[in-house]
Design an enzyme around this catalytic site. Sequence first.
Site, PDB file in Angstrom:
ATOM      1  NE  ARG A 245     -18.253  30.226 -10.224  1.00 14.04           N
ATOM      2  CZ  ARG A 245     -18.452  31.312  -9.484  1.00 14.04           C
ATOM      3  NH1 ARG A 245     -17.529  32.238  -9.410  1.00 14.04           N
ATOM      4  NH2 ARG A 245     -19.574  31.457  -8.842  1.00 14.04           N
TER       5      ARG A 245
ATOM      6  CE  LYS B  34     -15.442   8.213 -15.841  1.00 19.70           C
ATOM      7  NZ  LYS B  34     -15.917   6.849 -15.569  1.00 19.70           N
TER       8      LYS B  34
ATOM      9  CD  GLU C 121      -8.782  -0.561 -13.029  1.00 17.20           C
ATOM     10  OE1 GLU C 121      -9.345  -0.862 -14.095  1.00 17.20           O
ATOM     11  OE2 GLU C 121      -9.413  -0.171 -12.011  1.00 17.20           O
TER      12      GLU C 121
ATOM     13  CE  LYS D  30      -8.971   6.045 -18.067  1.00 22.15           C
ATOM     14  NZ  LYS D  30      -9.226   6.138 -16.659  1.00 22.15           N
TER      15      LYS D  30
ATOM     16  CD  GLU E  36     -18.457   6.241 -18.039  1.00 18.84           C
ATOM     17  OE1 GLU E  36     -17.357   6.618 -17.567  1.00 18.84           O
ATOM     18  OE2 GLU E  36     -19.249   5.527 -17.425  1.00 18.84           O
TER      19      GLU E  36
ATOM     20  NE  ARG F 269     -13.851   8.031 -19.267  1.00 21.15           N
ATOM     21  CZ  ARG F 269     -13.154   9.097 -18.928  1.00 21.15           C
ATOM     22  NH1 ARG F 269     -13.173  10.167 -19.667  1.00 21.15           N
ATOM     23  NH2 ARG F 269     -12.423   9.097 -17.830  1.00 21.15           N
TER      24      ARG F 269
ATOM     25  CG  ASN G 154     -17.706   1.850 -16.275  1.00 20.60           C
ATOM     26  OD1 ASN G 154     -16.886   2.358 -15.512  1.00 20.60           O
ATOM     27  ND2 ASN G 154     -18.553   2.569 -16.996  1.00 20.60           N
TER      28      ASN G 154
ATOM     29  CG  HIS H 182     -14.631  -0.840 -12.694  1.00 26.75           C
ATOM     30  ND1 HIS H 182     -13.825  -1.636 -13.495  1.00 26.75           N
ATOM     31  CD2 HIS H 182     -13.793   0.053 -12.111  1.00 26.75           C
ATOM     32  CE1 HIS H 182     -12.567  -1.218 -13.396  1.00 26.75           C
ATOM     33  NE2 HIS H 182     -12.519  -0.203 -12.569  1.00 26.75           N
TER      34      HIS H 182
ATOM     35  CG  HIS I  63     -16.852   0.619  -8.239  1.00 26.92           C
ATOM     36  ND1 HIS I  63     -17.188   1.538  -9.208  1.00 26.92           N
ATOM     37  CD2 HIS I  63     -15.525   0.788  -8.012  1.00 26.92           C
ATOM     38  CE1 HIS I  63     -16.118   2.221  -9.551  1.00 26.92           C
ATOM     39  NE2 HIS I  63     -15.092   1.780  -8.860  1.00 26.92           N
TER      40      HIS I  63
ATOM     41  CG  HIS J 103     -10.037   0.283  -7.310  1.00 26.37           C
ATOM     42  ND1 HIS J 103     -11.370   0.625  -7.278  1.00 26.37           N
ATOM     43  CD2 HIS J 103      -9.681   0.331  -8.624  1.00 26.37           C
ATOM     44  CE1 HIS J 103     -11.793   0.880  -8.495  1.00 26.37           C
ATOM     45  NE2 HIS J 103     -10.785   0.713  -9.339  1.00 26.37           N
TER      46      HIS J 103
HETATM   47  P1  NAD Z   1      -4.361   4.760  -3.253  1.00 28.51           P
HETATM   48  O1  NAD Z   1      -4.282   6.120  -3.807  1.00 28.51           O
HETATM   49  O2  NAD Z   1      -5.110   4.572  -1.981  1.00 28.51           O
HETATM   50  O3  NAD Z   1      -2.874   4.219  -3.068  1.00 28.51           O
HETATM   51  C1  NAD Z   1      -2.662   2.957  -2.493  1.00 28.51           C
HETATM   52  C2  NAD Z   1      -1.722   3.040  -1.271  1.00 28.51           C
HETATM   53  O4  NAD Z   1      -0.388   3.199  -1.728  1.00 28.51           O
HETATM   54  C3  NAD Z   1      -2.002   4.219  -0.348  1.00 28.51           C
HETATM   55  O5  NAD Z   1      -1.813   3.788   0.976  1.00 28.51           O
HETATM   56  C4  NAD Z   1      -0.914   5.216  -0.721  1.00 28.51           C
HETATM   57  O6  NAD Z   1      -0.589   6.065   0.347  1.00 28.51           O
HETATM   58  C5  NAD Z   1       0.234   4.304  -1.061  1.00 28.51           C
HETATM   59  N1  NAD Z   1       1.215   4.815  -1.998  1.00 28.51           N
HETATM   60  C6  NAD Z   1       0.987   5.549  -3.134  1.00 28.51           C
HETATM   61  N2  NAD Z   1       2.117   5.686  -3.821  1.00 28.51           N
HETATM   62  C7  NAD Z   1       3.093   5.056  -3.128  1.00 28.51           C
HETATM   63  C8  NAD Z   1       4.474   4.822  -3.374  1.00 28.51           C
HETATM   64  N3  NAD Z   1       5.060   5.227  -4.502  1.00 28.51           N
HETATM   65  N4  NAD Z   1       5.175   4.131  -2.453  1.00 28.51           N
HETATM   66  C9  NAD Z   1       4.568   3.656  -1.329  1.00 28.51           C
HETATM   67  N5  NAD Z   1       3.261   3.816  -1.058  1.00 28.51           N
HETATM   68  C10 NAD Z   1       2.534   4.509  -1.953  1.00 28.51           C
HETATM   69  O7  NAD Z   1      -5.035   3.730  -4.272  1.00 28.51           O
HETATM   70  P2  NAD Z   1      -4.849   3.420  -5.835  1.00 28.51           P
HETATM   71  O8  NAD Z   1      -4.985   1.964  -5.939  1.00 28.51           O
HETATM   72  O9  NAD Z   1      -3.684   4.086  -6.419  1.00 28.51           O
HETATM   73  O10 NAD Z   1      -6.136   4.122  -6.477  1.00 28.51           O
HETATM   74  C11 NAD Z   1      -7.436   3.689  -6.184  1.00 28.51           C
HETATM   75  C12 NAD Z   1      -8.388   4.827  -6.433  1.00 28.51           C
HETATM   76  O11 NAD Z   1      -8.324   5.201  -7.815  1.00 28.51           O
HETATM   77  C13 NAD Z   1      -9.837   4.493  -6.150  1.00 28.51           C
HETATM   78  O12 NAD Z   1     -10.386   5.524  -5.361  1.00 28.51           O
HETATM   79  C14 NAD Z   1     -10.490   4.469  -7.512  1.00 28.51           C
HETATM   80  O13 NAD Z   1     -11.847   4.851  -7.469  1.00 28.51           O
HETATM   81  C15 NAD Z   1      -9.638   5.457  -8.265  1.00 28.51           C
HETATM   82  N6  NAD Z   1      -9.677   5.278  -9.733  1.00 28.51           N
HETATM   83  C16 NAD Z   1      -9.986   6.359 -10.488  1.00 28.51           C
HETATM   84  C17 NAD Z   1     -10.012   6.245 -11.868  1.00 28.51           C
HETATM   85  C18 NAD Z   1     -10.313   7.452 -12.713  1.00 28.51           C
HETATM   86  O14 NAD Z   1     -10.486   7.309 -13.930  1.00 28.51           O
HETATM   87  N7  NAD Z   1     -10.350   8.632 -12.167  1.00 28.51           N
HETATM   88  C19 NAD Z   1      -9.720   5.018 -12.480  1.00 28.51           C
HETATM   89  C20 NAD Z   1      -9.405   3.936 -11.671  1.00 28.51           C
HETATM   90  C21 NAD Z   1      -9.375   4.082 -10.279  1.00 28.51           C
END
Ligand code: NAD
Length: 354
Positions: A114, A136, A178, A214, A224, A228, A232, A235, A239, A255
């Site tokens: 929990r 989120k 972003e 942000k 949201e 908020r 999007n 997106h 997405h 992404h």
């Molecule tokens: P990711 O976490 O897949 O990282 C991208 C790649 O970089 C991966 O292969 C990872 O292993 C590698 N990596 C990470 N840090 C590294 C480093 N310092 N050196 C070398 N390699 C490294 O992708 P991302 O682009 O960071 O995040 C995308 C995700 O974030 C999506 O799932 C998206 O939905 C989510 N997201 C969430 C929010 C939210 O508000 N929660 C907002 C925007 C995006």
Amino acid sequence: MTPIQSNGYEVFFDDELKDLKDFLDNSEYSKVFFLTDLNTSEHCMPLIGELLPSLKDYDIIEVDPGEENKNIDYCIGVWQMLLDFGADRNSLLINLGGGVITDMGGFAASTFKRGIDFVQVPTTLLSQVDASVGGKTGIDLGSIKNIIGTFTQPKAVFISSRFLKTLDERQIISGFAEIVKHGIIADKDYFQKLKEINPLDLDQEIIYHSVEIKNFVVTTDPFEKSIRKTLNFGHTIGHAVETYSLKNDKRALLHGEAIALGMICEAYLAFRHNNLPEEELQEIVSYIRSVFPDYHLKGDSYGDILEFMQNDKKNVNGNIGFALPSEIGQCDFNIYLTAEQIVEALNFYAGFES
Ligand code: NAD
């Protein structure tokens, strides 16, 4: 840099992670876990070892990298490992990675027994300026992105630009999408400033200001219900194209690359349906096209893309919801459009005549 105050926690900016050390020194967790993926184990754990040499007593839970693993199966793996390592309700999970790790780790922590405490140590540009802030958490279900999740705030976020040194250029550019979005929805001067800089050579102030934008939005509207939704922008279409690409392309869009495409399409929708001036549409489109790679959007992908959009969380009564700027720096939300109108935007991107 002064920490940014968010919803009950702080976002710290310190390349040497001294605040993380203080946080751990001043807390009494029964156990500490790191959630990593293969890449952050290799590239980021050594920096943790170097910057926090006194931190010895922890376990590492490692998952495979990539969006395709942000799912319930991997999450079950994380819960199982927490159990196997004897995690109790007084344990801490440190999510060390990009948005996949901060989203999935946040979700795993917020539901395990929990809810246990977690902190975010974002290691990609995208997760530093966006995913780690705002509470989120979530995972994908089949091809539906982020459809299972919670709003749960971390105990803190620790940002060090040293992690970005091992990130490849493609990932940096993806994260930059972003940042561009933050300028378009909330700050025209910032957007103009971005046009002057090299995304591959960002200074910390750019990252800091993006987090400020942000954070302002998510503290004003944590769940949201209103403003908020402006986050999007890009997106709704982004997405859906990202999902399509993950399923169909050998080299799937990242992404941020998908969001860049989505911003072009949605800027067009903003011009058509929300009074975005034509010269600002051109300004947005030519800038995004100059920074982000082109994607070959095929006409026969539209059916799938529209279907993915039907599952978007912003939809109401089957209508597809958008956040659209009325000018650069101002964004509206709850704008509902039809499939025909969306097809026109996809055609605008692809260069087809509607
Ligand atoms: P990711 O976490 O897949 O990282 C991208 C790649 O970089 C991966 O292969 C990872 O292993 C590698 N990596 C990470 N840090 C590294 C480093 N310092 N050196 C070398 N390699 C490294 O992708 P991302 O682009 O960071 O995040 C995308 C995700 O974030 C999506 O799932 C998206 O939905 C989510 N997201 C969430 C929010 C939210 O508000 N929660 C907002 C925007 C995006």
